[in-house]
Design a protein around this motif. Structure first.
Motif, PDB file in Angstrom:
ATOM      1  N   PHE A 245       8.599 -56.762   6.113  1.00 60.27           N
ATOM      2  CA  PHE A 245       7.508 -55.852   5.786  1.00 60.27           C
ATOM      3  C   PHE A 245       6.827 -55.285   7.019  1.00 60.27           C
ATOM      4  O   PHE A 245       6.165 -54.255   6.925  1.00 60.27           O
ATOM      5  N   SER A 246       7.016 -55.932   8.183  1.00 62.32           N
ATOM      6  CA  SER A 246       6.433 -55.361   9.398  1.00 62.32           C
ATOM      7  C   SER A 246       7.052 -53.998   9.710  1.00 62.32           C
ATOM      8  O   SER A 246       6.386 -53.133  10.280  1.00 62.32           O
ATOM      9  N   THR A 247       8.317 -53.787   9.288  1.00 61.24           N
ATOM     10  CA  THR A 247       8.918 -52.473   9.547  1.00 61.24           C
ATOM     11  C   THR A 247       8.224 -51.384   8.744  1.00 61.24           C
ATOM     12  O   THR A 247       8.045 -50.264   9.222  1.00 61.24           O
ATOM     13  N   TYR A 248       7.812 -51.736   7.513  1.00 60.19           N
ATOM     14  CA  TYR A 248       7.061 -50.754   6.718  1.00 60.19           C
ATOM     15  C   TYR A 248       5.681 -50.524   7.330  1.00 60.19           C
ATOM     16  O   TYR A 248       5.202 -49.406   7.430  1.00 60.19           O
ATOM     17  N   ILE A 249       5.047 -51.650   7.716  1.00 56.41           N
ATOM     18  CA  ILE A 249       3.675 -51.554   8.207  1.00 56.41           C
ATOM     19  C   ILE A 249       3.633 -50.818   9.545  1.00 56.41           C
ATOM     20  O   ILE A 249       2.706 -50.057   9.813  1.00 56.41           O
ATOM     21  N   GLY A 250       4.682 -51.003  10.364  1.00 54.58           N
ATOM     22  CA  GLY A 250       4.773 -50.252  11.610  1.00 54.58           C
ATOM     23  C   GLY A 250       4.762 -48.752  11.362  1.00 54.58           C
ATOM     24  O   GLY A 250       4.116 -47.990  12.084  1.00 54.58           O
ATOM     25  N   GLU A 251       5.472 -48.335  10.316  1.00 55.51           N
ATOM     26  CA  GLU A 251       5.487 -46.906   9.966  1.00 55.51           C
ATOM     27  C   GLU A 251       4.102 -46.423   9.538  1.00 55.51           C
ATOM     28  O   GLU A 251       3.700 -45.299   9.843  1.00 55.51           O
ATOM     29  N   VAL A 252       3.381 -47.300   8.826  1.00 62.14           N
ATOM     30  CA  VAL A 252       2.032 -46.926   8.402  1.00 62.14           C
ATOM     31  C   VAL A 252       1.134 -46.711   9.624  1.00 62.14           C
ATOM     32  O   VAL A 252       0.433 -45.701   9.714  1.00 62.14           O
TER      33      VAL A 252
END
Lengths: 222, 249
Positions: B119-126
């Motif tokens: 989920f850090s990959t999603y949050i990085g995009e955010v």
């Protein structure tokens, strides 16, 4: 070298499960898009009862996790009614498509609401029936807003298909699990190979999504 | 009285078509049994979320390195983590990593690391979309004021970039909460694991899984409403155009 050797050894074994994975992906993609459009339109209905019932469906399926729904459809539902819903494949497709259908119905609803009000007014001014307005004016503009998200959810669904091995379907991960427990030499690499396998399946979908994003941005003022 | 017997008769008539096999006593037995796992599930969710929030910054930082090759590698690594099933990633970390690296981690640690990374990959995009939404003038102003890189980020850019993304980050908390039951497959005793135990103990999977579904609904639906409220509030505060963040999942 070890990785390449095990790739050659493992890939053909995994290919035995690709049929189930792809059948479930395509089946749940079709059903979830249909569900999304139906539920999305019903949530915009003028009748309070229809709107309420659809909202209950959407919130239940968005509020619980997919793995729970999958177990529920494959273990609990047959117990509740004393019958089985056809095969396990059907249960898996039903769970995945109802889950993602609920998520995507929000996108359908949001996109239709996002088409500016002037378009509806223009439709009224041209003496179009409500159905014509939706079909000729609003829907074509809403669909292009939905497309990138639909692509994203296709990737999510591909990821979700790996769960069906938990209810005993013989997909890619199922054969991977068998390999891990039967062959100690490739035990260390088998899951990495499965990850690559899934990534290769996802690659076309990633490029498709990027294409859809480009398409939906083209010629639209931001 | 007469009406009641009619009702009973009607109910019997319905039951012959729909043989409902639901036992309330099992349901009330299952509820406290499964609720015991809530502590583990909730704790795991929070720890994993904190890990993902922190690691998201690493991705954002790595993506900002102005080198073509580094950028390519980082982008595709993120894409790889993001588009492969978290279940397989859990299996990989749990079964294969001890054989490759020689370290054995507890199921709980594996769960935090794997799902946190996923989920850090999603949050990085955010984070990235938040940073890109900060106006050009703000960046120029920091240069004009001769601020150091550290000052620039902590005093100007991040305070403007992060608050508008809070509703999106909240959404990811709920999405993550719903992925957490996956960890029952590697032996973390959360609510789904206990439901499986209960089901196989009494052979009543129906009530057990229904309890799990209800618990999820109780926890995630109010939080979703809360986040919707927050989103509306933020819309008013930061303006709609700033909040139009790309949802690249």
């Amino acid at each position: 070298m070890i990785i390449i050797n095990s790739l050659i050894e493992i890939f053909p074994q995994l290919l035995r499960g690709i049929g189930i994975t792809i059948v479930i992906l395509i089946g749940s993609a079709i059903f979830s898009y249909v569900t999304a459009f139906i539920a999305g339109f019903l949530r915009l209905s003028k009748r309070k009862f229809i709107r309420g019932a659809t909202t209950v469906y959407v919130e239940i399926f968005r509020g619980t996790s997919l793995i729970v729904q999958l177990f529920w459809f494959s273990y609990a539902l047959p117990m509740l009614f004393g019958i089985r819903i056809g095969s396990d494949i059907l249960a898996a497709i039903l769970a995945i498509s109802l889950n993602y259908g609920a998520y995507m119905s929000e996108i359908v609803r949001g996109s239709i609401l996002a088409v500016s009000k002037g378009q509806t007014e223009a439709g009224i001014a041209l003496n179009m029936t409500p159905f014509q307005r939706m079909r000729l004016v609003i829907f074509p503009q809403a669909v292009r807003m939905m497309l990138p998200e639909f692509g994203n959810y296709l990737i999510q669904m591909l990821k979700a298909t790996s769960l069906v091995s938990l209810i005993g379907l013989t997909d890619v991960l199922y054969y991977g699990n068998i390999l891990r427990s039967s062959n100690i030499a490739i035990e260390s690499t088998v899951y990495f190979v499965i990850l690559i396998f899934f990534f290769l399946l996802a690659l076309p979908l990633i490029f498709l999504t990027r294409k859809l994003e480009e398409f939906s941005k083209k010629g639209v003022e931001t | 009285m007469d009406l009641l017997s009619y009702w009973d008769g009607f109910w019997e008539w319905v039951r012959q078509f729909i043989p409902l096999n639901w036992k309330w006593d099992m349901f009330f037995q299952a509820f406290p049994f499964i609720s015991k796992g809530l502590k583990v599930t909730a704790g795991l969710t929070i720890i994993t979320y904190i890990f993902a929030l922190l690691f998201g910054f690493v991705w954002t930082f790595l993506r900002r390195i102005p080198n073509k090759y580094v950028n390519f590698t980082v982008t595709w690594t993120m894409e790889f983590i993001r588009s492969t099933p978290p279940l397989v990633q859990l299996y990989f970390m749990f079964y294969s990593l001890p054989l490759i690296a020689g370290i054995t981690l507890s199921p709980f640690t594996v769960a935090v690391l794997t799902l946190g990374m996923h989920f850090s990959t999603y949050i990085g995009e955010v984070y990235r979309s938040g940073i890109e939404a900060v106006e050009e003038g703000q960046w120029e102003a920091t240069t004009a004021l001769n601020m150091s890189t550290y000052q620039k980020w902590t005093k100007v850019i991040l305070p403007q970039a992060i608050p508008p993304t809070i509703p999106m980050l909240g959404n990811y908390l709920i999405i993550m909460f719903k992925e957490i039951p996956l960890v029952s497959t590697i032996g973390v005793v959360g609510i789904l694991h206990l439901a499986n135990d209960f089901g196989s103990l009494h052979y009543r999977f129906l009530e057990a899984f229904t309890v799990v579904a209800i618990l999820f609904l109780i926890l995630s639906y109010p939080s979703a409403l809360l986040i919707n409220k927050l989103e509306e509030k933020m819309n008013g505060k930061y303006g709609k155009e700033n909040l139009y963040l790309e949802e690249n999942n």
